[in-house]
Write an enzyme that holds these catalytic residues in place. Structure first.
Site, PDB file in Angstrom:
ATOM      1  CB  THR A   1      -9.285   1.907   7.515  1.00 24.15           C
ATOM      2  OG1 THR A   1      -8.869   2.573   6.329  1.00 24.15           O
ATOM      3  CG2 THR A   1     -10.631   1.264   7.295  1.00 24.15           C
TER       4      THR A   1
ATOM      5  NE  ARG B   1      -7.666  11.518   5.525  1.00 24.54           N
ATOM      6  CZ  ARG B   1      -8.201  10.990   6.625  1.00 24.54           C
ATOM      7  NH1 ARG B   1      -7.464  10.225   7.412  1.00 24.54           N
ATOM      8  NH2 ARG B   1      -9.451  11.218   6.955  1.00 24.54           N
TER       9      ARG B   1
ATOM     10  CG  HIS C   1       1.891   3.885   8.661  1.00 22.48           C
ATOM     11  ND1 HIS C   1       2.443   3.788   9.910  1.00 22.48           N
ATOM     12  CD2 HIS C   1       1.863   5.210   8.370  1.00 22.48           C
ATOM     13  CE1 HIS C   1       2.728   4.994  10.360  1.00 22.48           C
ATOM     14  NE2 HIS C   1       2.380   5.871   9.443  1.00 22.48           N
TER      15      HIS C   1
ATOM     16  CG  HIS D   1      -5.178  -1.466   9.530  1.00 23.16           C
ATOM     17  ND1 HIS D   1      -4.693  -0.789  10.627  1.00 23.16           N
ATOM     18  CD2 HIS D   1      -5.756  -0.535   8.748  1.00 23.16           C
ATOM     19  CE1 HIS D   1      -4.991   0.494  10.502  1.00 23.16           C
ATOM     20  NE2 HIS D   1      -5.630   0.678   9.370  1.00 23.16           N
TER      21      HIS D   1
ATOM     22  NE  ARG E   1      -9.360   8.419   4.454  1.00 26.75           N
ATOM     23  CZ  ARG E   1      -9.510   7.545   5.457  1.00 26.75           C
ATOM     24  NH1 ARG E   1      -8.666   6.544   5.596  1.00 26.75           N
ATOM     25  NH2 ARG E   1     -10.485   7.680   6.313  1.00 26.75           N
TER      26      ARG E   1
ATOM     27  CD  GLU F   1      -6.765  -0.349   1.218  1.00 23.32           C
ATOM     28  OE1 GLU F   1      -6.012  -1.272   1.541  1.00 23.32           O
ATOM     29  OE2 GLU F   1      -6.767   0.762   1.802  1.00 23.32           O
TER      30      GLU F   1
ATOM     31  NE  ARG G   1       7.604  21.966   1.922  1.00 21.34           N
ATOM     32  CZ  ARG G   1       8.930  22.026   2.025  1.00 21.34           C
ATOM     33  NH1 ARG G   1       9.560  21.294   2.906  1.00 21.34           N
ATOM     34  NH2 ARG G   1       9.615  22.827   1.259  1.00 21.34           N
TER      35      ARG G   1
ATOM     36  CD  GLU H   1      -7.022  -6.343   3.270  1.00 21.11           C
ATOM     37  OE1 GLU H   1      -7.119  -6.400   2.026  1.00 21.11           O
ATOM     38  OE2 GLU H   1      -6.304  -5.528   3.860  1.00 21.11           O
TER      39      GLU H   1
ATOM     40  CG  ASN I   1      -1.817   1.145   1.331  1.00 19.12           C
ATOM     41  OD1 ASN I   1      -1.400   2.275   1.083  1.00 19.12           O
ATOM     42  ND2 ASN I   1      -3.060   0.925   1.690  1.00 19.12           N
TER      43      ASN I   1
ATOM     44  CG  HIS J   1       0.677   6.347   4.713  1.00 21.54           C
ATOM     45  ND1 HIS J   1      -0.241   7.338   4.986  1.00 21.54           N
ATOM     46  CD2 HIS J   1       0.088   5.178   5.094  1.00 21.54           C
ATOM     47  CE1 HIS J   1      -1.326   6.790   5.539  1.00 21.54           C
ATOM     48  NE2 HIS J   1      -1.140   5.489   5.614  1.00 21.54           N
TER      49      HIS J   1
ATOM     50  CG  HIS K   1      -8.199   4.097   1.211  1.00 19.65           C
ATOM     51  ND1 HIS K   1      -8.352   4.033   2.572  1.00 19.65           N
ATOM     52  CD2 HIS K   1      -9.427   4.436   0.735  1.00 19.65           C
ATOM     53  CE1 HIS K   1      -9.606   4.302   2.913  1.00 19.65           C
ATOM     54  NE2 HIS K   1     -10.276   4.577   1.794  1.00 19.65           N
TER      55      HIS K   1
HETATM   56  N1  PXP Z   1      -5.776  -3.137   4.254  1.00 22.51           N
HETATM   57  C1  PXP Z   1      -6.732  -2.192   4.328  1.00 22.51           C
HETATM   58  C2  PXP Z   1      -8.118  -2.546   3.918  1.00 22.51           C
HETATM   59  C3  PXP Z   1      -6.431  -0.875   4.752  1.00 22.51           C
HETATM   60  O1  PXP Z   1      -7.401   0.051   4.836  1.00 22.51           O
HETATM   61  C4  PXP Z   1      -5.093  -0.565   5.070  1.00 22.51           C
HETATM   62  C5  PXP Z   1      -4.739   0.834   5.465  1.00 22.51           C
HETATM   63  O2  PXP Z   1      -4.962   1.692   4.404  1.00 22.51           O
HETATM   64  C6  PXP Z   1      -4.137  -1.579   4.955  1.00 22.51           C
HETATM   65  C7  PXP Z   1      -4.503  -2.855   4.568  1.00 22.51           C
HETATM   66  C8  PXP Z   1      -2.696  -1.315   5.261  1.00 22.51           C
HETATM   67  O3  PXP Z   1      -2.540  -0.975   6.595  1.00 22.51           O
HETATM   68  P1  PXP Z   1      -1.143  -0.398   7.100  1.00 22.51           P
HETATM   69  O4  PXP Z   1      -0.918   0.862   6.331  1.00 22.51           O
HETATM   70  O5  PXP Z   1      -1.360  -0.193   8.544  1.00 22.51           O
HETATM   71  O6  PXP Z   1      -0.096  -1.432   6.786  1.00 22.51           O
END
Ligand code: PXP
Length: 252
Positions: free
Chosen positions: A106, A51, A221, A198, A47, A75, A20, A156, A9, A12, A45
């Site tokens: 989330t 963001r 993350h 997550h 959103r 997502e 910035r 998931e 993912n 970030h 994702h």
């Molecule tokens: N799976 C889903 C459905 C999520 O919403 C997220 C966070 O965006 C992740 C996985 C990844 O989570 P993390 O960024 O904490 O690794």
């Protein structure tokens, strides 16, 4: 046990870029690097408040994943706006997540039990367009059964509660991991493909990856944070190696 897929993912990377209002760091470049480093697919994702990931990022991510023949997992909230975007891009997969404007990330899984009447038609339309739809749910038997009833192909499992408990050495950790194991077995028994994600880091990935029914982990993350110190490629390679160790898969 078979190899477990890693979806990286890259949200970030966009968070840092947007801090910035600059054009860098570019999440599309991160996606290219992630695939080169051993990610099986890219997760992003979009959103409602944009963001981190933007519409232009999704355009570009859809294009590069298609060009490389690798899956994009979008997502998204089950809203008309996001449904239209998914249908315009036709990603390999869409993961339906709950979304609240004020949340930092989330928080908790989708309430498929209460949202059945709204969620089932969205799943139906996305699936009819050839998108593999998953529901991001807590490891709760009723939510998993509801996801199946709504026509999802995949669930998931939200690993956040267990990851937090494990890091804090909480006495609740063992029971939370047992819940994830039972949920994975239940979902697979219902014919659902089972993913998890997550809050996963190097410390928590192995007990999760060892759950035999899981076929994919989505991790963001921690990997993007670790990339600051060791680089994105090495961070993904280390995570990949830990996942393989958990499954006793020899490195290729
Ligand atoms: N799976 C889903 C459905 C999520 O919403 C997220 C966070 O965006 C992740 C996985 C990844 O989570 P993390 O960024 O904490 O690794």
């Amino acid at each position: 046990m078979s190899k477990i897929r890693l979806g990286v993912n890259i949200d970030h990377v966009a968070t840092v870029r947007n801090a910035r209002g600059a054009a860098y760091p570019d999440p599309v470049r991160a996606a290219e690097m992630a695939l080169a480093a051993g990610a099986d697919g890219i997760t992003a994702h979009l959103r409602e408040d944009r963001r981190h990931i933007s519409d232009a990022d999704i355009d570009a991510l859809a294009a590069i994943t298609r060009r490389r023949g690798r899956p994009l997992n979008l997502e998204m909230a089950a809203t008309p706006e996001m449904e239209a975007i998914a249908l315009a891009h036709l990603p390999h997969a869409a993961c339906l997540v709950p979304e609240r404007r004020e949340e930092v990330t989330t928080e908790g899984g989708l309430d498929v039990v209460r949202g059945h009447n709204q969620i089932a038609p969205v799943i139906g339309r996305l699936a009819a367009a050839g998108i593999r739809v998953s529901c991001f749910v807590e490891p709760d038997p009723a939510q998993i059964a509801a996801a199946r009833e709504c026509g999802a192909a995949v669930v998931e499992l939200h690993t956040g509660a267990w990851c937090d408990a494990a890091r804090e050495r909480s006495p609740d950790a063992a029971a939370l991991l047992a819940k994830l194991r039972a949920a994975a077995a239940q979902a697979a028994g219902l014919g659902l493909e089972v993913h998890a994600g997550h809050g996963i880091d190097y410390e928590t990935v192995k007990p999760i990856a060892a759950i035999p029914e899981l076929v994919e982990l989505n991790i963001g993350h921690f990997l993007i944070g670790e990339a600051i110190f060791i680089g994105l490629g090495p961070a993904i390679q280390r995570m990949r190696a830990l996942m393989d160790e958990a499954r006793s898969v020899r490195a290729a």
